[in-house]
Design an enzyme around this catalytic site. Structure first.
Site, short mmCIF file in Angstrom:
data_model
loop_
_atom_site.label_atom_id
_atom_site.label_comp_id
_atom_site.label_asym_id
_atom_site.label_seq_id
_atom_site.Cartn_x
_atom_site.Cartn_y
_atom_site.Cartn_z
N CYS A 52 2.97 1.94 6.06
CA CYS A 52 3.95 1.71 7.02
C CYS A 52 4.85 2.42 6.95
O CYS A 52 5.15 3.65 6.37
CB CYS A 52 4.31 0.17 7.55
SG CYS A 52 4.96 -0.81 6.01
N LYS A 53 6.17 2.19 7.38
CA LYS A 53 7.51 2.94 6.72
C LYS A 53 7.69 2.70 5.25
O LYS A 53 7.88 3.81 4.52
CB LYS A 53 8.54 2.50 7.62
CG LYS A 53 9.94 3.31 7.54
CD LYS A 53 9.83 4.63 8.08
CE LYS A 53 11.23 5.30 7.78
NZ LYS A 53 11.09 6.56 8.34
#
Length: 385
Positions: free
Chosen positions: A255-256
């Site tokens: 994800c981030k």
């Protein structure tokens, strides 16, 4: 491409001769290849009619509607680079560069300089003790190596330093076939290739697929928010990771920052794949990646997912016990029959009355198990025989 149309499907004209179709949190843009191709009115009308049918019958993603679409999806023969281009999104925060295979024009002088800066900068940062140097120190050494003034590239160099710092934090190996990481890991081509990653599970709405022509991607387009229903996607993510494992490849889930969305997805995978409860799966992942911290909503969804998996397990155990008793009874009866009688499961399914008579069972008893269960019981017999 194959595009199922759900109740949320919307069609928008773009004012440039084309239109876009948004459905299931994805946007597909259709542009005319010629003036003649702009005559798409009939196609647009067909799309609107299909959308009306979807809304009328409440076709929603994950339902049993439009299951036939998978037949055509499995027969798409375009190369992976072209398929992945459909996942390109215009409003992401982290954009990818053009795929290497798409470079067709001779790079400009500035582009060549930036590529050289990127290579030299990485080499310098890998050799330095980053706790004891400043950005200016690194930029000065970079200028000395390249024998030129890089003042006009200062912003580019600062941005690249941040990217390289992130990429120096390697992804975490959770299982032999699963890595958990961040946006930086997903953008580090050399690292991806060195670790043997071939599948990338992108659990973000804001980050693009950086190398769509080189890896097989699966996108879960969601934000790290309390309102996000991540549980709805865990069946698909499980299948994608399992496909990588079956292919003998490694899958990067990111994800981030590799903290909440992707970590929750890997925990859910561990629970289903290894039959672990939430506490065991969470501790296992966190022990390997200490920054793991799903947001409170995702933790509640993981608890709900644990309940769902437990229910399936209980149903399976109950069914196995019942199937075991029935199987033993049927085997006993079948042994009493002449060896010349063929034990044919398809004949059982076609003529349950004949099968009931053959095994001296009441027809109503056979009905309780149903045709599908009878077929499973037959295969159960063949396994334990």
């Amino acid at each position: 491409m194959v595009l199922p149309l759900w109740t949320d499907t919307r069609i928008h004209l773009d004012g440039d001769g084309g239109f876009s179709v948004s459905t299931d949190n994805k946007i597909h843009v259709f542009k005319p290849v010629s003036v003649q191709a702009m005559w798409w009115v009939s196609a647009l009308q067909s799309l609107h009619k299909a959308c009306e049918v979807a809304r009328c019958h409440n076709y929603f993603p994950g339902s049993l509607f439009l299951t036939w679409v998978s037949y055509y999806q499995s027969r798409v023969s375009s190369d992976q680079a072209r398929i992945n281009e459909w996942n390109a999104m215009q409003d992401v925060q982290s954009h990818r560069a053009d795929s290497p295979v798409l470079f067709s024009e001779v790079p400009t002088e500035r582009e060549r300089t930036e590529r050289l800066i990127k290579t030299r900068l990485r080499e310098i940062m890998m050799q330095k003790d980053l706790e004891n140097v400043t950005s200016k120190d690194i930029r000065t050494e970079l200028e000395m190596q390249m024998v030129c003034n890089l003042r006009e590239f200062k912003e580019y160099i600062d941005n690249e330093m941040i990217v390289i710092l992130g990429q120096m934090d390697r992804p975490t190996e959770i299982f032999e076939h699963v890595y958990l990481g961040s946006e930086w890991n997903a953008s580090n081509l050399e690292e991806l290739q060195n670790t043997g990653v071939q599948y990338i599970l992108n659990v973000t709405r804001e980050i693009d697929n950086f190398f769509p022509s080189l890896f097989e991607y699966h996108n879960i387009r969601v934000y790290d928010e309390e309102a996000t229903d991540l549980l709805a996607y865990w069946n698909d993510t499980y299948k994608f990771i399992s496909r990588a494992k079956k292919a003998g490849a490694k899958c990067l889930v990111h994800c981030k920052m590799g903290v909440s969305r992707s970590a929750s997805t890997v925990i859910a995978y561990a629970m289903k794949e290894y039959g672990w409860d939430l506490e065991q799966a969470f501790e296992y992942v966190k022990e390997r990646r200490v920054v793991t911290k799903p947001n409170p909503s995702f933790m509640r969804q993981l608890e709900e997912y644990q309940g769902i998996l437990m229910q399936f397990k209980m149903l399976f155990v109950t069914y196995s016990v019942v199937a075991g008793h029935v199987a033993k009874y049927l085997m006993c009866k079948c042994r009493q029959l002449s060896d010349h009688i063929l034990f044919d499961p398809f004949l059982q399914l076609s003529f349950p009355k004949w099968f009931a008579g053959l095994c001296n069972l009441e027809y109503t008893t056979i009905q309780k198990f149903g045709v599908c269960n009878l077929k499973n019981i037959y295969f159960y017999i063949t396994r334990i025989h």
